[in-house]
Structure formats: C-alpha cells, structure tokens
Design a protein around this motif. Structure first.
Motif, PDB file in Angstrom:
ATOM      1  N   GLY A 173       0.786  -1.221   0.000  1.00 23.37           N
ATOM      2  CA  GLY A 173       0.000   0.000   0.000  1.00 23.37           C
ATOM      3  C   GLY A 173       0.819   1.272   0.000  1.00 23.37           C
ATOM      4  N   GLN A 174       2.115   1.138  -0.118  1.00 25.08           N
ATOM      5  CA  GLN A 174       2.955   2.337  -0.176  1.00 25.08           C
ATOM      6  C   GLN A 174       3.593   2.455  -1.562  1.00 25.08           C
ATOM      7  N   VAL A 175       3.446   3.642  -2.132  1.00 29.65           N
ATOM      8  CA  VAL A 175       4.047   3.935  -3.436  1.00 29.65           C
ATOM      9  C   VAL A 175       5.089   5.023  -3.230  1.00 29.65           C
ATOM     10  N   MET A 176       6.325   4.711  -3.633  1.00 30.65           N
ATOM     11  CA  MET A 176       7.450   5.642  -3.439  1.00 30.65           C
ATOM     12  C   MET A 176       7.938   6.155  -4.786  1.00 30.65           C
ATOM     13  N   THR A 177       8.207   7.432  -4.846  1.00 25.31           N
ATOM     14  CA  THR A 177       8.752   8.020  -6.066  1.00 25.31           C
ATOM     15  C   THR A 177       9.970   8.887  -5.717  1.00 25.31           C
ATOM     16  N   ILE A 178      10.914   8.921  -6.631  1.00 29.50           N
ATOM     17  CA  ILE A 178      12.087   9.793  -6.515  1.00 29.50           C
ATOM     18  C   ILE A 178      12.188  10.563  -7.822  1.00 29.50           C
ATOM     19  N   GLU A 179      11.908  11.855  -7.759  1.00 32.05           N
ATOM     20  CA  GLU A 179      11.992  12.697  -8.954  1.00 32.05           C
ATOM     21  C   GLU A 179      13.361  13.363  -8.977  1.00 32.05           C
ATOM     22  N   LEU A 180      14.127  13.078 -10.015  1.00 30.22           N
ATOM     23  CA  LEU A 180      15.488  13.582 -10.135  1.00 30.22           C
ATOM     24  C   LEU A 180      15.562  14.681 -11.183  1.00 30.22           C
ATOM     25  N   SER A 181      16.273  15.744 -10.855  1.00 33.67           N
ATOM     26  CA  SER A 181      16.544  16.815 -11.805  1.00 33.67           C
ATOM     27  C   SER A 181      18.004  17.236 -11.652  1.00 33.67           C
ATOM     28  N   ILE A 182      18.552  17.884 -12.671  1.00 33.06           N
ATOM     29  CA  ILE A 182      19.964  18.274 -12.656  1.00 33.06           C
ATOM     30  C   ILE A 182      20.098  19.680 -13.214  1.00 33.06           C
ATOM     31  N   ASP A 183      21.081  20.423 -12.714  1.00 35.83           N
ATOM     32  CA  ASP A 183      21.298  21.783 -13.198  1.00 35.83           C
ATOM     33  C   ASP A 183      22.427  21.794 -14.237  1.00 35.83           C
ATOM     34  N   ASP A 184      22.944  22.972 -14.538  1.00 37.48           N
ATOM     35  CA  ASP A 184      23.975  23.100 -15.567  1.00 37.48           C
ATOM     36  C   ASP A 184      25.365  22.718 -15.075  1.00 37.48           C
ATOM     37  N   HIS A 185      25.508  22.475 -13.777  1.00 39.06           N
ATOM     38  CA  HIS A 185      26.831  22.157 -13.229  1.00 39.06           C
ATOM     39  C   HIS A 185      26.857  20.733 -12.686  1.00 39.06           C
ATOM     40  N   TYR A 186      26.913  20.605 -11.352  1.00 36.06           N
ATOM     41  CA  TYR A 186      27.136  19.280 -10.751  1.00 36.06           C
ATOM     42  C   TYR A 186      26.090  18.910  -9.702  1.00 36.06           C
ATOM     43  N   MET A 187      24.960  19.590  -9.677  1.00 39.84           N
ATOM     44  CA  MET A 187      23.975  19.365  -8.620  1.00 39.84           C
ATOM     45  C   MET A 187      22.763  18.604  -9.153  1.00 39.84           C
ATOM     46  N   ILE A 188      22.488  17.463  -8.499  1.00 43.63           N
ATOM     47  CA  ILE A 188      21.295  16.665  -8.786  1.00 43.63           C
ATOM     48  C   ILE A 188      20.345  16.795  -7.605  1.00 43.63           C
ATOM     49  N   THR A 189      19.094  17.090  -7.882  1.00 41.27           N
ATOM     50  CA  THR A 189      18.071  17.238  -6.841  1.00 41.27           C
ATOM     51  C   THR A 189      17.152  16.025  -6.859  1.00 41.27           C
ATOM     52  N   ALA A 190      16.960  15.436  -5.678  1.00 37.57           N
ATOM     53  CA  ALA A 190      16.095  14.252  -5.547  1.00 37.57           C
ATOM     54  C   ALA A 190      14.909  14.594  -4.643  1.00 37.57           C
ATOM     55  N   LYS A 191      13.714  14.624  -5.210  1.00 40.47           N
ATOM     56  CA  LYS A 191      12.499  14.829  -4.424  1.00 40.47           C
ATOM     57  C   LYS A 191      11.893  13.460  -4.127  1.00 40.47           C
ATOM     58  N   GLN A 192      11.960  13.063  -2.834  1.00 40.58           N
ATOM     59  CA  GLN A 192      11.505  11.734  -2.413  1.00 40.58           C
ATOM     60  C   GLN A 192      10.100  11.848  -1.811  1.00 40.58           C
ATOM     61  N   THR A 193       9.167  11.109  -2.399  1.00 38.84           N
ATOM     62  CA  THR A 193       7.769  11.159  -1.948  1.00 38.84           C
ATOM     63  C   THR A 193       7.287   9.743  -1.647  1.00 38.84           C
ATOM     64  N   ILE A 194       6.606   9.591  -0.508  1.00 36.64           N
ATOM     65  CA  ILE A 194       5.980   8.302  -0.190  1.00 36.64           C
ATOM     66  C   ILE A 194       4.496   8.541   0.051  1.00 36.64           C
ATOM     67  N   ALA A 195       3.676   7.829  -0.700  1.00 42.50           N
ATOM     68  CA  ALA A 195       2.219   7.917  -0.582  1.00 42.50           C
ATOM     69  C   ALA A 195       1.700   6.666   0.109  1.00 42.50           C
ATOM     70  N   ASN A 196       0.915   6.855   1.164  1.00 45.70           N
ATOM     71  CA  ASN A 196       0.357   5.730   1.923  1.00 45.70           C
ATOM     72  C   ASN A 196      -1.056   5.455   1.449  1.00 45.70           C
ATOM     73  N   LEU A 197      -1.217   4.419   0.639  1.00 44.08           N
ATOM     74  CA  LEU A 197      -2.525   4.044   0.104  1.00 44.08           C
ATOM     75  C   LEU A 197      -3.176   2.935   0.911  1.00 44.08           C
ATOM     76  N   SER A 198      -2.546   2.555   2.028  1.00 44.66           N
ATOM     77  CA  SER A 198      -3.116   1.498   2.872  1.00 44.66           C
ATOM     78  C   SER A 198      -4.130   2.094   3.830  1.00 44.66           C
ATOM     79  N   GLU A 199      -4.718   1.242   4.650  1.00 41.19           N
ATOM     80  CA  GLU A 199      -5.732   1.702   5.597  1.00 41.19           C
ATOM     81  C   GLU A 199      -5.147   2.111   6.937  1.00 41.19           C
ATOM     82  N   ASN A 200      -3.856   1.859   7.144  1.00 40.41           N
ATOM     83  CA  ASN A 200      -3.217   2.152   8.423  1.00 40.41           C
ATOM     84  C   ASN A 200      -2.093   3.175   8.255  1.00 40.41           C
ATOM     85  N   ALA A 201      -1.887   3.940   9.314  1.00 37.77           N
ATOM     86  CA  ALA A 201      -0.786   4.912   9.302  1.00 37.77           C
ATOM     87  C   ALA A 201       0.553   4.177   9.310  1.00 37.77           C
TER      88      ALA A 201
END
Length: 589
Positions: A173-201
């Motif tokens: 019930g958990q779906v995880m995503t990592i959105e990666l982006s990069i700039d013109d130099h040496y920096m990569i940005t990782a946006k980490q998201t976890i969605a809880n689709l289950s019935e429990n916290a």
C-alpha cells in the motif's frame, strides 16, 4: 678551528635537512609502486585500503585495480535499464537497481594533461575497485527498502529541464517516487515522496547515502584534508580521516545540525545537502575493507492513510570550482565554498586566487598571470622596501658609534645593550625594519602555495615549452638530461630548470645583501640558496615561477635602491675589500 668546525656542522645539518625533507615528501606524497598484478590482488584482500595514501589527483593507482575497473565498467554500464545523464558538465547514468546514481564523469576535466586521457570519473558502480555512488530510498516502519529493488523509471536522459522519475510499489500500500533533476553544473536534486494508500498509518524516513572506497582518495596531508567532510552547526568539519574512521569500524558521529556532508578529495567532492529547515540524522561510518559511508536520514514522519510526505535532498558530485561553489552558497548551501580547505591563510589565499584568475582571464596564460601577480605584489610592497633600505642606510651611518659603545662597555653586556637601544632611539633607527618585507612575504608565499595546490582552475594549466601543468612539479630533470636518459630521477635529486633558476637568483640576492655578517653566517648564506633549490624542487612549478620572478624583481629593486642610497653600496664594497685583505693577511701568516 672553531669556525671550520661550525661550518662543517652547518653543512651536515643542511644535508640532514635535505634528507629529512625528501623522506617527508615521500611520506606525504608517496609514489605508487608498480607490482605484479597477482601480488597486488593477494595483498588487496589482506590489507585495508584505508591505509593507502593516494596521490595528489586521487583515483586508482594499482595496475590490477585499473584493469579490473575498466573490465567492470564495460559490463556494469551496458544495462538497457540504465537511465542516461547528459548535462553540460557531466555525463553518466542512473542504476534503477537500488535507485543509485553510480556513474558520473566530468566533461570539462581530463584525467591527465594529455588531451586523449579521458574524462575524470567521480562516481563508479557498487562492487568495482573504485566504487563511489549515491543512493536514495525510504525506511518504512523501521524496514529499509531492499537495496536490490528495481525501480521503474520514467523520462530520460536526465538533463537540465528534463527530469527523471523512479517509482516503486512495495505491495503493502505504499508507493514511493524519486523525482530527479539536474542543473547546468554538478547538482542533482532528488524529491523523495511516499504515498500511503493502505488503511493504516505508517512511519516513514526518507534517506540518502554516499558510499565510496578510500583507495581512490587523494593524498590526505598535514595541510590538505581528504576524506569525510561536512558543515555541522556553524562550522565546516574536516574529518575524521579514513584511517581514524576505520580503526574501530565504528560510526563517526557528528554534532550540530547537518547543512551538508560527504567526502572530499583535493579537487573533487561528493556531498548530500538536506532539505532546508530539516533536522536530519547525519554520520559517517566505516563498512570495513576500505569502504566508507556518509548517511543522511530524515526524522520519522507519521503518514496517515491516504496521505503522502515529501523530502528534497540534493547531491553534489563534481569538481570544486570556486565560482560554482560560491553560486551554490549564494543559493543557500551554507559555507559550501569552504569545502576547499584554504586553512588559516584563507583571508590571503582567497584574494590571491581571485586576482590570479582575473589576470588569467586577461592574458590567457597562468604562467604570465603568476608573473603579473608577482609584479603587483612587489609593487604593493615597494614602499616598505624603501623604508627597509633607508633603515639599513641609517644603520650603516651609526656603525662607528655602535662599535665605540661595544668597545667601551665590552665588560658590561646589559649596559652595552641599554646604550645601543638608546642610540637607536636617538638616531630614530629601527633595527627590525629590514625583517618586515620578509615577514610579509611568508603568508603571501604560503597562500599562493595553497592556491596552486587546491585551485582546480590551475590544474593542468600550461606555461611555456615543457611546463604543461603549473600545479605539478617541474617535469624536466637535469640528471637524466630532461628525459633523454632512460631512468627515473630520485626525488632528492629531481632538480629542474626552475629549481636551478631559483638557486641562482636567490644566491644573487644574497650577494647584494649589504648587511655585515661574521664568516660563519656568510658561509651559511652561501649554502642556503642551493639548499632551497633542493627543498623547493618537488613543489608546484607555479610556485617556483613566482619565487624566481620575485627574486629577479628583488635584484632590480635592490639595484634601484642602491642608487638612492650610495652609502650602502660603498659600505658593501668596503666590507668585501676588508674581508679580502683580512683573508690575504691570514694566508700570509
């Protein structure tokens, strides 16, 4: 007899200093030994790679490791599932297995001065001799997502304005995503998201890590750090080093809020930067067998049913270019520019770097820029030099009075010293004025040394003819006829043209020195230029170029100031004549 004994002692001490210097250079800057591949492989299993010292550039040095790395890369990087990276300054790929960024090479930096030497590799896949990679993931209810999970990828290649998304459904019930982006130099940005689709916290902790082998590290010396680094609290922490961290294979706990952390070499850096305002756990640890890890784990977050949370982490993997680091610092990465280990002389080193790079922008040659920098520094110090010579002239003028005091109070040293100090005050003479230019030059010289050692902008920059890299020692050696004879020159005897010029110009400046010296002092000053020639030969060619230029300007300046203070030249000539007469009389006697 005493003079002869003291002179011999001085020569012996100089010789010991040269041998000690050579031993120190071998210790701090060891040259990799070429051994049989089978022997190297056998030793590699038994010896912790953390004990290796590395080279100035970093990277693998054992032929067996280099061959194995090339073979591993040929098989590891051909997977069709890999997501390509293609930005203005880096190229590489992302491994969907484990969500690892493990393949980064730099488009703008070569391995050696040879144009066909290939790009510098920063990150390398897990299990290769040069392994060095970053990984992003999640800990869900205290269970870490398995490292062998294959993430689904969307998009690519990763480039500025073209993000890539990695996705994983754990089946609970958990779906995880990592959105990666990069700039013109040496920096990569990782946006980490976890969605809880289950019935429990659930309890979730996004994390990032950097894993690397220490055998690719650059030299860690007394004045330049190589190893774990980070900005914790209000200061950049250089250390612990690999050896300290490996001693007990324990965690290297950090104190204070982590603004960024990772691993540094002299020219390269891999670092994780947590989300602004977060209070993430950060530490370093030894994994054994010469492997080390920097961990960044966010605080536990309760994710209610039907909700999601996100954390954004940045990864820097590239060259420590001052302008680029300053851009990131201006954008909010606290003290990122201090990942360059300027040390105590930063207040002088940074302005010298700034001026040197701007001069380079004007003339297009770093050797010429160093010469112009030397001219500017000498020009700035010229008023002090004028005062120095004026003081020396005044000292010469009161020599008769000083000798009279010394003769009159020869049995009372304390009163003699008081009378001499009173004479200085009466005649308005400062006997220490001659030391001021030398004292000012010391921090400038060391700051330039640090600049040449650390600044990647000067790496592989040529001057003229055989000088292809001013940040490296002079490659031409007199003893093997500049490479015509087929043998390597021992470092103690690796004297090149720049070192000889240094010795000659230093000897000429000492010869013009008008200060009276006893015979032993004179002999030591005669030896010192040639001792410095040996001591300075292993240093960066740019540093020797600065010193030679400085000596030439000193000679010109002394000639000019002698013309303004003829009593100094007359006194110097009289001293030489008196010494010649005394030597002749002693020979006759």
């Amino acid at each position: 007899m005493d003079n002869t004994r003291n002179l011999l002692l001085a020569v012996v001490l100089c010789g010991l200093m040269l041998l000690g210097w050579d031993a120190g250079m071998r210790y701090f800057y060891p040259q990799p030994a070429v051994e049989a591949q089978a022997e190297v492989v056998a030793q590699a299993d038994a010896v912790d790679a953390a004990a290796t010292s590395g080279t100035r550039e970093g990277g693998l040095t054992d032929p067996a490791d280099i061959a194995q790395e090339e073979a591993d890369l040929e098989t590891e990087l051909v997977s069709a599932e890999r997501v390509q990276i293609d930005s203005p300054e880096v190229t590489g790929s992302i491994n969907p297995v484990g969500a690892r960024i493990d393949d980064i090479t730099l488009k703008t930096h070569r391995q050696t001065v040879k144009k066909d030497s290939g790009p510098v590799r920063i990150l390398s896949p897990n299990g290769t001799p040069a392994q060095h990679f970053a990984e992003f993931g999640f800990i869900v209810n205290e269970e870490r997502i398995a490292q062998n999970v294959v993430w689904e990828s969307e998009g690519g290649p990763l480039a500025p304005g073209s993000p890539v998304t990695l996705r994983h459904d754990n089946g609970n019930g958990q779906v995880m995503t990592i959105e990666l982006s990069i700039d013109d130099h040496y920096m990569i940005t990782a946006k980490q998201t976890i969605a809880n689709l289950s019935e429990n916290a659930i309890i979730a902790r996004p994390f990032g890590l950097i894993n690397r082998a220490s055998k690719t590290a650059s030299s860690d010396t007394w004045n330049v750090h190589s190893g774990p680094i980070g900005n914790f609290g209000d200061a950049v922490q250089f250390g612990p080093d690999y050896d300290d961290l490996a001693e007990d294979i324990a965690e290297g706990k950090t104190e204070g809020r982590a603004h960024w952390l990772g691993f540094t070499d002299i020219y390269w850096l891999s670092a994780l930067i947590p989300e602004d305002g977060s209070d993430a756990d950060a530490d370093f640890r030894s994994l054994g067998n010469g492997l080390f890890r920097a961990d960044l784990i966010y605080q536990p977050v309760t994710v209610a049913a039907g909700k999601q949370v996100s954390k954004t982490t940045r990864l820097f993997a590239g060259a420590k270019e001052s302008n680029v680091l300053s851009e990131y610092e201006d954008a909010g990465v606290d003290k990122f520019g201090k990942s360059i280990d300027w040390g105590w002389f930063e207040i002088i080193a940074w302005p010298i770097w700034w001026l040197l790079t701007h001069l380079f922008g004007l003339v297009g040659n770093f050797g010429v820029a160093i010469i112009l920098l030397t001219v500017i520094i000498r020009g700035a110090l010229f008023p002090i030099a004028q005062k120095q010579f004026a003081s020396m002239a005044a000292m010469k003028a009161i020599q008769p009075k000083m000798k009279a005091i010394q003769e009159r109070y020869k049995d009372n040293k304390q009163e003699q010293q008081q009378k001499i100090m009173a004479l200085y005050k009466e005649e308005k003479v400062n006997p220490l004025a001659g030391c001021l230019p030398i004292l000012i030059q010391i921090p400038i010289f060391f700051a330039l040394y640090k600049t040449l050692l650390l600044s990647i902008e000067m790496r592989h920059q040529p001057f003229v003819l055989w000088l292809k890299d001013l940040s490296a020692p002079d490659p031409a050696h007199i003893l093997n006829l500049f490479g015509l004879l087929p043998f390597d020159v021992p470092s103690l005897l690796a004297i090149g043209p720049l070192a000889i010029l240094l010795g000659v110009t230093m000897w000429m400046t000492f010869k013009m020195n008008p200060t009276a010296m006893d015979p032993i002092q004179q002999q030591i000053f005669n030896i010192m230029p040639w001792m410095l020639m040996f001591v300075m030969a292993p240093f960066a060619a740019g540093l020797l170029l600065y010193w030679v230029t400085n000596n030439v300007l000193t000679l010109a300046q002394q000639s000019y100031l002698y013309s303004k203070h003829p009593q100094l030249r007359a006194a110097a000539e009289k001293e030489k004549a008196d010494k010649a007469i005394a030597a002749a009389n002693e020979a006759k006697g």
